[in-house]
Design a protein around this motif. Structure first.
Motif, mmCIF file in Angstrom:
data_model
loop_
_atom_site.group_PDB
_atom_site.id
_atom_site.type_symbol
_atom_site.label_atom_id
_atom_site.label_comp_id
_atom_site.label_asym_id
_atom_site.label_seq_id
_atom_site.Cartn_x
_atom_site.Cartn_y
_atom_site.Cartn_z
ATOM 1 N N ILE A 283 0.839 -1.476 -0.224
ATOM 2 C CA ILE A 283 -0.195 0.073 -0.104
ATOM 3 C C ILE A 283 0.875 1.372 -0.140
ATOM 4 O O ILE A 283 0.668 2.244 -0.485
ATOM 5 C CB ILE A 283 -0.917 -0.118 1.168
ATOM 6 C CG1 ILE A 283 -2.137 1.085 0.970
ATOM 7 C CG2 ILE A 283 -0.188 0.119 2.560
ATOM 8 C CD1 ILE A 283 -3.309 0.919 1.824
ATOM 9 N N VAL A 287 0.298 4.146 -2.792
ATOM 10 C CA VAL A 287 -0.298 5.367 -2.521
ATOM 11 C C VAL A 287 0.848 6.574 -2.239
ATOM 12 O O VAL A 287 0.574 7.474 -2.783
ATOM 13 C CB VAL A 287 -1.216 5.277 -1.296
ATOM 14 C CG1 VAL A 287 -1.629 6.568 -0.568
ATOM 15 C CG2 VAL A 287 -2.120 4.362 -1.499
ATOM 16 N N CYS A 288 1.891 6.214 -1.663
ATOM 17 C CA CYS A 288 2.847 7.287 -1.307
ATOM 18 C C CYS A 288 3.533 7.490 -2.695
ATOM 19 O O CYS A 288 4.863 7.032 -2.555
ATOM 20 C CB CYS A 288 3.821 6.493 -0.147
ATOM 21 S SG CYS A 288 2.987 6.800 1.533
ATOM 22 N N LYS A 477 -5.998 9.866 -0.036
ATOM 23 C CA LYS A 477 -5.682 8.590 -0.941
ATOM 24 C C LYS A 477 -5.454 7.451 -0.140
ATOM 25 O O LYS A 477 -6.024 6.307 -0.791
ATOM 26 C CB LYS A 477 -4.259 9.132 -1.576
ATOM 27 C CG LYS A 477 -4.121 10.243 -2.440
ATOM 28 C CD LYS A 477 -2.795 10.572 -2.940
ATOM 29 C CE LYS A 477 -2.060 9.486 -3.869
ATOM 30 N NZ LYS A 477 -0.744 9.953 -4.305
ATOM 31 N N ALA A 478 -5.184 7.394 0.957
ATOM 32 C CA ALA A 478 -5.218 5.986 1.683
ATOM 33 C C ALA A 478 -6.390 5.548 1.990
ATOM 34 O O ALA A 478 -6.490 4.282 1.570
ATOM 35 C CB ALA A 478 -4.388 6.438 3.308
ATOM 36 N N GLU A 480 -8.895 5.968 0.001
ATOM 37 C CA GLU A 480 -9.607 5.766 -1.352
ATOM 38 C C GLU A 480 -9.107 4.255 -1.678
ATOM 39 O O GLU A 480 -9.984 3.737 -2.473
ATOM 40 C CB GLU A 480 -8.582 6.904 -2.440
ATOM 41 C CG GLU A 480 -8.831 6.383 -3.931
ATOM 42 C CD GLU A 480 -8.083 7.136 -4.634
ATOM 43 O OE1 GLU A 480 -7.611 6.903 -5.571
ATOM 44 O OE2 GLU A 480 -7.680 8.455 -4.269
ATOM 45 N N TYR A 481 -7.969 3.893 -1.385
ATOM 46 C CA TYR A 481 -7.418 2.412 -1.918
ATOM 47 C C TYR A 481 -8.555 1.318 -1.526
ATOM 48 O O TYR A 481 -8.938 0.514 -2.184
ATOM 49 C CB TYR A 481 -6.144 2.238 -1.263
ATOM 50 C CG TYR A 481 -5.697 0.821 -1.631
ATOM 51 C CD1 TYR A 481 -4.873 0.687 -2.974
ATOM 52 C CD2 TYR A 481 -5.629 -0.003 -0.616
ATOM 53 C CE1 TYR A 481 -4.508 -0.554 -3.120
ATOM 54 C CE2 TYR A 481 -5.149 -1.443 -1.166
ATOM 55 C CZ TYR A 481 -4.671 -1.643 -2.423
ATOM 56 O OH TYR A 481 -3.984 -2.791 -2.644
#
Length: 587
Positions: A283, A287-288, A477-478, A480-481
């Protein structure tokens, strides 16, 4: 060789007194050169203090007090006096010979430092107390006697909190009578979190020979100095405030050694992660990215669910949960009524969705009265079908800002999130509740309940606790995953924040993104994350609970789907209306 033997002698003395041979201690050999009795007695006190009290708890209090702008030198002088009287009687009762070492140490301090001591209130108090150690109780003016009695009464102290309370009261009355009014009482001091301390630059508070400007180094320094009898140079309040202001920076500088410890800091102060190492790497890789490429995500159920140890942060989280629950029970009837009202509103809307709708179709139940159309018209819809809206086609994510700016409303945020979660559980809509804050490189996501969790997990929301900064764009964003992986057709994200994304910069070797995450830079990034999510079919509502001057920033982030609540108690009604609007819109 002489220095080595001397160091071992003092260490052995301390270990013998404490009974703990694993205790870390650095003898002050320079002090021994001035007075062997002072150095030996300091070693004895180190051992005795570690035996009878909690060194870590007391030194951490001192650092927090300094963090809130207490002057270090007089605070340390008072701490030394408090420790002296808390441990001396106990150790002398066991080892009579210590009494003579103590007297000789006091004599040497008065001989060496008398002129320095007369120049400040803490020094004058030390003179008066040491004279009574040497000569017995004598006359003293009323104010001075009041302070002397406070210190001397610590000979009966049994726990560390008694020392903390007396030290705090002494400082506030003797050194800075305005401290409590300007900075807060002892509860405010103790509520300072470790991550807030870690993000403060301690460089100017360290000795020149100290190589690392880290909290850990400064804590070690405080722990070493707080039992010493020798006098430190005292800053004026103006000098201390000037130095503190200069050390407060947006960019935090750390070295590789501190970076290696970073993950364990996060683990100890937020609880173990519930992801495997492989899941965590996956992840973070997904994401990052971009301006968050030097950041990391950390997913946890919280320090109370998965603690590494029962440290101060654990106790603070436990205390905050109790406060949140107390506020809930204090408003129990209002909360229950709000849950009922919100549940009824959602049920009514969902019931309307579930009402059957009849429509003509090319399959279904035959309608004899329409058979004549066969072969005579192009419309061959001679069947009837009953259509039902699927109420289970919705999923909700609730993302709550848990940065330090939310501290004053922790209980209310927890209650409102609980009301919403209970109502959603009552109508069977799957939902997840998560808080976020950013500590150093890590954006920490505290999962209170997952989408399909049992409703009993709703009470985990009362473990909501705030700290540190907020990197809102990365937090969006985190979540959202996982949200996009859900099968439900209609996805909703609700973000409660104060409209001020702000993250301290971790200036480390080879950092790719040295730009501070705040202002327009952070607002544009968070707004982009929100728009991207909407383009993928997710409804995003921003709920603003900050100051009116920050409204424009919130509007830039969330656009038209944005709600301003002047009081956190408006959170659940606002979110409820938005949910109903989405349910009705998709009917």
């Amino acid at each position: 060789m002489e220095e080595f033997e001397l160091e071992n002698r003092i260490k052995n003395l301390m270990w013998t007194v404490s009974g703990d041979y694993s205790l870390e201690f650095k003898p002050d050999l320079a002090a021994f050169a001035k007075s062997k009795y002072v150095a030996l007695y300091d070693g004895i006190k180190q051992g005795a203090f570690a035996r009878y009290f909690n060194r870590e708890e007391y030194s951490l209090y001192l650092v927090k007090k300094i963090y809130l702008h207490a002057m270090e030198a007089p605070l340390m002088d008072l701490a030394q006096l408090c420790i002296e009287f808390a441990v001396s009687g106990k150790i002398i009762a066991e080892r009579e010979g210590v009494s003579n070492i103590r007297r000789r140490a006091c004599e040497d301090i008065l001989d060496m430092d008398f002129h320095k001591l007369t120049g400040n209130p803490a020094g004058k108090l030390k003179i008066a107390l040491f004279r009574e150690i040497l000569n017995g109780k004598g006359a003293a003016e009323a104010r001075q006697r009041h302070f002397m009695d406070m210190v001397q009464e610590l000979s009966e102290a049994q726990d560390t909190m008694e020392l903390i309370q007396t030290t705090d009261k002494l400082y506030n009355e003797l050194i800075d009578p305005y401290f409590e009014r300007n900075q807060g009482d002892l509860e405010k001091v103790l509520s300072v979190t470790l991550e807030e301390l870690a993000e403060f630059s301690w460089e100017d508070f360290l000795e020149e020979e100290a190589l690392e400007s880290t909290l850990e180094t400064y804590l070690d320094k405080v722990t070493e100095n707080m039992t010493n009898l020798d006098t430190r140079e005292t800053e004026t309040k103006e000098e201390q405030e000037k130095n503190t202001e200069e050390t407060t920076k947006r960019i935090l500088v750390v070295d590789e050694k501190a970076l290696e410890k970073m993950y364990s800091y996060v683990e100890r102060n937020y609880g173990k992660t519930y992801l495997t190492e492989g899941e965590e790497k996956k992840i973070n890789a997904l994401v990052c990215r971009g301006i968050h490429s030097d950041c990391s995500l950390y997913f946890t159920k919280g320090i109370l669910k998965e603690p590494v140890m029962r440290n101060y942060q654990y106790e603070y989280a436990r205390k905050q949960r109790s406060k949140n629950l107390y506020e809930y029970h204090d408003n129990h009837r209002v909360v229950k009524n709000n849950i009922r009202l919100l549940t009824d509103m959602l049920k009514k809307t969902l019931t309307m969705r579930e009402e059957k709708e009849e429509t003509l179709a090319d399959r279904g139940t035959l309608l004899p009265k329409r058979l004549w159309r066969i072969g005579r018209t192009g419309n061959v819809q001679v069947f009837k079908r009953e259509l039902y809206e699927d109420s289970s086609s919705f999923v909700v994510d609730v993302l709550i800002d848990a940065s330090g700016s939310q501290r004053s409303r922790q209980g209310q945020v927890a209650i409102q999130a609980y009301i919403l979660s209970e109502a959603l559980s009552n109508v069977g809509i799957p939902h997840r509740v998560t808080s976020f804050c950013t500590f150093w490189d890590y954006t920490v996501l505290h999962n209170f309940r997952d989408y399909d969790a049992d409703r009993t997990e709703n009470s985990n929301i009362f473990e909501y606790v705030t700290s540190s900064n907020n990197r809102d764009g990365l937090a969006v964003k985190a979540v959202e995953y996982d949200l996009l992986q859900r099968e439900e057709e209609h996805k909703i994200l609700i973000v409660l924040s104060d409209g001020k994304p702000y993250d301290v910069i971790l200036n480390r070797p080879n950092a790719r993104n040295p730009k501070p995450y705040h202002g327009d830079y952070a607002i544009k990034d968070t707004g982009f994350a929100v728009r991207k999510l909407r383009n993928q079919g997710v409804c995003v509502l921003g709920v603003f609970a900050g100051e009116e001057k920050d409204l424009q920033a919130e509007k830039k982030i969330f656009g038209k789907d944005f709600a301003y609540i002047r009081d956190i108690s408006g959170f659940s009604p606002v979110v409820g209306r938005y949910l109903i609007k989405q349910l009705e819109k998709n009917t």
